[in-house]
Design an enzyme around this catalytic site. Structure first.
Site, mmCIF file in Angstrom:
data_model
loop_
_atom_site.group_PDB
_atom_site.id
_atom_site.type_symbol
_atom_site.label_atom_id
_atom_site.label_comp_id
_atom_site.label_asym_id
_atom_site.label_seq_id
_atom_site.Cartn_x
_atom_site.Cartn_y
_atom_site.Cartn_z
ATOM 1 N N ARG A 186 0.804 -1.280 0.121
ATOM 2 C CA ARG A 186 0.049 -0.023 -0.048
ATOM 3 C C ARG A 186 0.920 1.222 -0.051
ATOM 4 O O ARG A 186 1.487 1.647 1.071
ATOM 5 C CB ARG A 186 -0.944 0.103 1.261
ATOM 6 N N HIS A 232 -7.548 0.607 -6.056
ATOM 7 C CA HIS A 232 -7.697 -0.165 -4.925
ATOM 8 C C HIS A 232 -8.297 -1.395 -5.404
ATOM 9 O O HIS A 232 -9.537 -1.594 -5.151
ATOM 10 C CB HIS A 232 -8.606 0.646 -3.971
ATOM 11 N N GLN A 256 -10.169 -3.987 -3.115
ATOM 12 C CA GLN A 256 -11.532 -3.519 -2.361
ATOM 13 C C GLN A 256 -12.767 -4.105 -3.371
ATOM 14 O O GLN A 256 -13.769 -4.252 -2.934
ATOM 15 C CB GLN A 256 -11.507 -2.021 -2.241
ATOM 16 N N ASP A 263 -17.331 7.387 -1.376
ATOM 17 C CA ASP A 263 -15.991 7.121 -0.802
ATOM 18 C C ASP A 263 -15.580 8.550 -0.211
ATOM 19 O O ASP A 263 -16.443 9.449 -0.340
ATOM 20 C CB ASP A 263 -14.996 6.782 -1.784
ATOM 21 N N CYS A 291 -16.019 1.936 1.009
ATOM 22 C CA CYS A 291 -14.983 0.915 1.390
ATOM 23 C C CYS A 291 -14.589 1.021 2.910
ATOM 24 O O CYS A 291 -13.893 0.472 3.096
ATOM 25 C CB CYS A 291 -13.925 1.065 0.168
ATOM 26 N N ARG A 332 -13.559 -8.353 2.445
ATOM 27 C CA ARG A 332 -12.024 -8.364 2.165
ATOM 28 C C ARG A 332 -11.322 -9.422 2.649
ATOM 29 O O ARG A 332 -10.273 -9.883 2.051
ATOM 30 C CB ARG A 332 -11.481 -7.056 3.021
#
Ligand code: CP
Ligand code: NVA
Length: 302
Positions: free
Chosen positions: A102, A129, A132, A217, A257, A285
């Protein structure tokens, strides 16, 4: 060597099978089955940004699979003191079986992957991402069946999550409407490259009509903290409210998310309503990434 840097690294068929496998692994795990395909294997996890869900899901997934994981932050590894990415990639990948990263610049994960002898997973960059999206699609499939041919509306910033939704529209075959304030649209090249129907709007109510899934988001992503105030003004009309959800289809779901800011991008009412599947989405996840770890590891041994 297969890597997972964006959804486009996998074919539609591979991704659909991965989602089915995630659902299967989840059922088996909940039934108490012990399955250890990664026994004695190690995942290195490089985090240049904060995380709750990503770290907990990858670490738990590796433990459940019989393996282990190593958390590396720039504060206490040589990566934070300027050791070149290429050198770090060669060294770390010589000792572990999988690597998860990340970071900020997407180019960093690409450079790492170029020099890695084991599969590399993008666990969020400024641009994408993809992990996700595996959880989001798994959640949709569990709740409503196949997402192919459905209509998804993205509300808010044309950010890393939005870019991965554009890639997902291409790979999973759904129609995507993106509603952003002017100046916050997704990257034009990512939209142009998608083999999918992507429609851009500046009006969230107009965008949300006929939607099966509404997603949002944060307004300021990690690394954009100093833009928070400016963005609160720009995005003021882009909160997902009950009124907005009422303009979508009757059985539309809401996803985020997380972490969420109630009262900013989503109202508290929508977050906690029955059409909100954010908790299932977060849990998935774990299951979706276990399917990903299994696929990448077994593939690297083939
Ligand atoms: N959604 C997500 O990636 O959460 P974390 O930042 O907590 O990992
Ligand atoms: N767009 C958000 C997602 C967090 C999981 C960020 O990059 O901070």
């Amino acid at each position: 060597m297969r890597h997972f840097l964006t959804l486009k690294d996998f074919s539609s068929d591979e991704l659909t099978k991965l989602i089915d496998r995630a659902i299967e692994l989840k059922q088996q795990h909940k039934a108490g089955h012990v399955y250890e395909p990664l026994k004695n294997k190690v995942l290195a996890m490089i985090f240049d940004k904060s995380s709750t869900r990503t770290r907990v899901s990858f670490e738990s997934g590796m433990t459940q699979f019989g393996g282990g994981s190593i958390f590396l932050s720039p504060n206490d590894s040589q990566l934070g003191r300027g050791e070149p990415i290429e050198d770090s990639a060669r060294v770390i990948s010589s000792m572990v079986d999988l690597v998860m990263i990340r970071t900020f610049d997407h180019n960093m994960v690409e450079r790492f992957a170029d020099y890695s002898s084991v599969p590399v997973i993008n666990a969020l960059t400024d641009d994408y991402h993809p992990c996700q999206l595996l959880a989001d699609i798994q959640t949709y499939v569990e709740q409503r069946g196949s997402i192919e041919g459905k209509t998804v509306t993205w509300i808010g910033d044309g950010n890393n999550m939005c870019h991965s939704y554009i890639n997902a529209a291409d790979r999973f075959g759904f129609k995507l409407k993106v509603a952003t304030p002017e100046g916050y649209e997704p990257r034009a090249d990512i939209v142009a490259e998608a083999d999918a129907e992507i429609m851009l709007f500046n009006d969230p109510i107009e965008a949300v009509h006929n939607s099966d899934l509404v997603v949002t988001d944060v307004w300021a992503s990690m690394g954009q903290e100093e833009e928070q105030k400016k963005r609160e003004v720009a995005f003021a009309n882009f909160q997902v409210t009950r009124e907005l959800m009422d303009n979508a289809n009757d059985d539309a779901l809401f996803m985020h998310c997380l972490p969420a800011h109630r009262g900013e991008e989503v109202s508290a009412e929508v977050m906690d309503a029955t059409d909100s599947v954010v908790w299932q989405e977060a849990e998935n996840r774990l299951h979706a990434q276990k399917a990903l770890l299994e696929f990448l590891y077994l593939n690297s041994q083939a």
